[in-house]
Design an enzyme around this catalytic site. Structure first.
Site, PDB file in Angstrom:
ATOM      1  N   ARG A  36      -3.963 -22.716   5.293  1.00 18.61           N
ATOM      2  CA  ARG A  36      -3.883 -23.482   4.040  1.00 18.61           C
ATOM      3  C   ARG A  36      -2.779 -22.972   3.126  1.00 18.61           C
ATOM      4  NH1 ARG A  36     -10.310 -24.455   2.988  1.00 18.61           N
ATOM      5  NH2 ARG A  36     -10.433 -26.306   4.318  1.00 18.61           N
ATOM      6  N   LYS A 219     -25.308 -36.373  11.584  1.00 16.92           N
ATOM      7  CA  LYS A 219     -26.218 -37.260  10.849  1.00 16.92           C
ATOM      8  C   LYS A 219     -25.646 -38.627  10.497  1.00 16.92           C
ATOM      9  CE  LYS A 219     -28.905 -34.941   7.711  1.00 16.92           C
ATOM     10  NZ  LYS A 219     -28.908 -34.134   6.475  1.00 16.92           N
ATOM     11  N   GLY A 371     -14.013 -31.217   9.553  1.00 21.19           N
ATOM     12  CA  GLY A 371     -13.859 -29.867  10.077  1.00 21.19           C
ATOM     13  C   GLY A 371     -14.133 -29.733  11.567  1.00 21.19           C
ATOM     14  N   GLY A 394     -14.512 -33.652   3.581  1.00 18.68           N
ATOM     15  CA  GLY A 394     -15.256 -34.505   2.631  1.00 18.68           C
ATOM     16  C   GLY A 394     -14.364 -35.567   2.022  1.00 18.68           C
TER      17      GLY A 394
HETATM   18  P1  AMP Z   1     -21.045 -33.252  11.181  1.00 19.48           P
HETATM   19  O1  AMP Z   1     -20.949 -32.066  10.275  1.00 19.48           O
HETATM   20  O2  AMP Z   1     -21.992 -34.291  10.725  1.00 19.48           O
HETATM   21  O3  AMP Z   1     -19.688 -33.789  11.579  1.00 19.48           O
HETATM   22  O4  AMP Z   1     -21.713 -32.697  12.515  1.00 19.48           O
HETATM   23  C1  AMP Z   1     -21.103 -31.779  13.360  1.00 19.48           C
HETATM   24  C2  AMP Z   1     -22.165 -31.126  14.188  1.00 19.48           C
HETATM   25  O5  AMP Z   1     -22.890 -32.103  14.894  1.00 19.48           O
HETATM   26  C3  AMP Z   1     -21.612 -30.168  15.205  1.00 19.48           C
HETATM   27  O6  AMP Z   1     -21.999 -28.859  14.867  1.00 19.48           O
HETATM   28  C4  AMP Z   1     -22.266 -30.609  16.512  1.00 19.48           C
HETATM   29  O7  AMP Z   1     -22.768 -29.544  17.277  1.00 19.48           O
HETATM   30  C5  AMP Z   1     -23.399 -31.489  16.038  1.00 19.48           C
HETATM   31  N1  AMP Z   1     -23.797 -32.471  17.036  1.00 19.48           N
HETATM   32  C6  AMP Z   1     -22.997 -33.337  17.677  1.00 19.48           C
HETATM   33  N2  AMP Z   1     -23.697 -34.059  18.577  1.00 19.48           N
HETATM   34  C7  AMP Z   1     -24.978 -33.638  18.501  1.00 19.48           C
HETATM   35  C8  AMP Z   1     -26.170 -33.991  19.177  1.00 19.48           C
HETATM   36  N3  AMP Z   1     -26.188 -34.918  20.126  1.00 19.48           N
HETATM   37  N4  AMP Z   1     -27.303 -33.340  18.835  1.00 19.48           N
HETATM   38  C9  AMP Z   1     -27.294 -32.390  17.891  1.00 19.48           C
HETATM   39  N5  AMP Z   1     -26.201 -32.016  17.200  1.00 19.48           N
HETATM   40  C10 AMP Z   1     -25.052 -32.632  17.505  1.00 19.48           C
END
Ligand code: AMP
Length: 414
Positions: A36, A219, A371, A394
């Site tokens: 950064r 999520k 990220g 974000g």
């Molecule tokens: P996010 O911060 O919402 O972009 O989520 C990223 C995280 O989602 C990563 O740490 C992944 O390990 C997790 N992830 C991706 N696919 C799955 C899944 N099928 N089940 C559980 N966690 C997941």
């Protein structure tokens, strides 16, 4: 872009107060990753080369907002920057009391202010407690708003021109990211910020088609507004990662122990319907790698879209990867945010790696945000094949939601 940039203003002899994102990982005073800091050098050097005087400010981590905390001091970053620039950087130990350091600035000189978040007024966010009445919350909000304006005014007093090069915090209306613009004549985008706005803005508003967006990650609830907004813009929306299983459940599948947000089933169905009505392709998994526990050493099996009881889907399967790769192959613009599975564990990294390869080989304008997708791309060694890797998770998500970012909105128009 209709916002002014550093190139649109005369910098000679001027004091430029520049918001950078020096929120770097530091352990015991040692910077672990200076990407950064290096990222801001283009804007910094430009101002100095043009004969400007530079006042830099940033946040670092999440201090309490009650004054100095050694773990969150920007002093090591100022020292590191001095090494990179090959010239001294004067460190001002209190961002709201730096008049003397700023007054002593010569053309080509640099002052770095201490962490802006040592002042609660920087974010101005009220920490609500159960005991607080509505009146108390209102009064506290008004008090913090006034303090935020006061801090912004002070920071503005250090410069003739404000420059924002911190895209990662542009979605926050903080004193140093947006409110400051009220108190200074010219507010311009730095080069990093300009690149982010141009790539993300063009991708969403005037993409070369076909435009394919890939969303993944844990999520659905984090990406509700993104899915909705993108379904108006894209030709194809690909969904993978943990969020896919809420969609599969909504379609009547058994998802076993996979991530699933039951309160989002109606929403998922509405989005499937919206895609149909808008004539968009919405791609969901057709096969999956299921695990008997959430563990790098778990037993695995390849399953369809009904995940057996006692198993959880932690990655998309090879047929899905192939399906997604073929949609990506024909794309002219790709936006990708969120991994296709638990890519941190080798057994569940195949889907994300496959998608990454497809994006790299597509020849499309590719924009990677968030990220985890950024670290997946870096891990794959294909980062240099991507057109743009966003520095703000974000902020890039809010951009994709179609929201106006306060830090961008506040900049002067051309
Ligand atoms: P996010 O911060 O919402 O972009 O989520 C990223 C995280 O989602 C990563 O740490 C992944 O390990 C997790 N992830 C991706 N696919 C799955 C899944 N099928 N089940 C559980 N966690 C997941």
């Amino acid at each position: 872009m209709n916002k002014k940039t550093l190139r649109d203003v005369d910098l000679k002899g001027k004091r430029v107060v520049m918001r950078v994102d020096f929120n770097v990982p530091i352990k015991e005073g040692v910077i672990k990753d200076d990407t950064r800091v290096k990222g801001a050098l283009a804007s910094i050097n430009y101002v100095l080369d043009q004969g400007g005087r530079l006042v830099l400010m940033s946040h670092l981590g999440r201090p309490k907002g009650k004054g100095y905390e050694a773990d969150f001091s920007l002093k090591p970053v100022a020292e590191h920057l001095a090494g990179l620039l090959g010239k001294p950087v004067t460190f001002a130990a209190d961002c709201a009391n730096a008049d003397a350091e700023v007054a002593a600035l010569q053309p080509g000189g640099v002052v770095m202010l201490e962490n802006t978040r040592f002042y609660k007024a920087e974010d101005g966010k009220v920490k609500k407690t159960d005991e607080m009445s509505d009146e108390e919350i209102k009064a506290r909000k008004a008090e913090l708003k006034a303090k935020r304006e006061e801090l912004a005014k002070k920071l503005a007093s250090y410069g003739d021109i404000y420059c924002n090069d911190a895209f990662g915090t542009a979605h926050r209306a903080h004193a140093s990211t947006a409110v400051i613009c009220k108190f200074i004549k010219e507010s311009v985008a730095g080069f990093l910020m300009e690149k982010e706005i141009e790539y993300l803005g063009n991708a969403v508003e005037k993409p070369t088609r076909p435009f394919v967006a890939i969303l993944g990650g844990a999520k659905v609830s984090d990406k509700l507004a993104v899915v909705k907004n993108l379904l108006d813009k894209v030709d194809t929306l690909i969904i993978g990662g943990g969020m896919a299983y809420t969609f599969l459940k909504a379609q009547g599948h058994d998802v076993g122990g996979s991530l699933c947000e039951l309160d989002q089933l109606t929403y998922a169905n509405e989005m499937i319907e919206k895609a149909k009505v808008n004539g968009k392709r919405l791609l969901l998994p057709v096969d999956n790698i299921a695990a008997d526990k959430f563990d790098a050493e778990a037993n695995t099996q390849l399953v369809g879209n009904d995940i057996p009881t006692g198993w959880m889907a932690l990655d998309i399967g090879p047929k899905t990867t192939e399906l997604y790769a073929s949609a990506i192959k024909g794309a002219k613009t790709v936006v990708w945010n969120g991994p296709m599975g638990c890519f941190e564990m080798t057994k569940f990294a195949g889907g994300t790696a496959g998608v990454c390869k497809a994006v790299a080989e597509s020849g499309a304008v590719s924009i990677i945000g968030g990220g985890d997708s950024v670290s997946a791309v870096n891990k794959s060694g294909l980062a240099d094949k991507m057109t743009h890797i966003s520095t703000g998770g974000g902020a890039s998500l809010e951009f994709l939601e179609g929201k106006e970012l306060p830090g961008v909105a506040a900049l002067s128009e051309k």
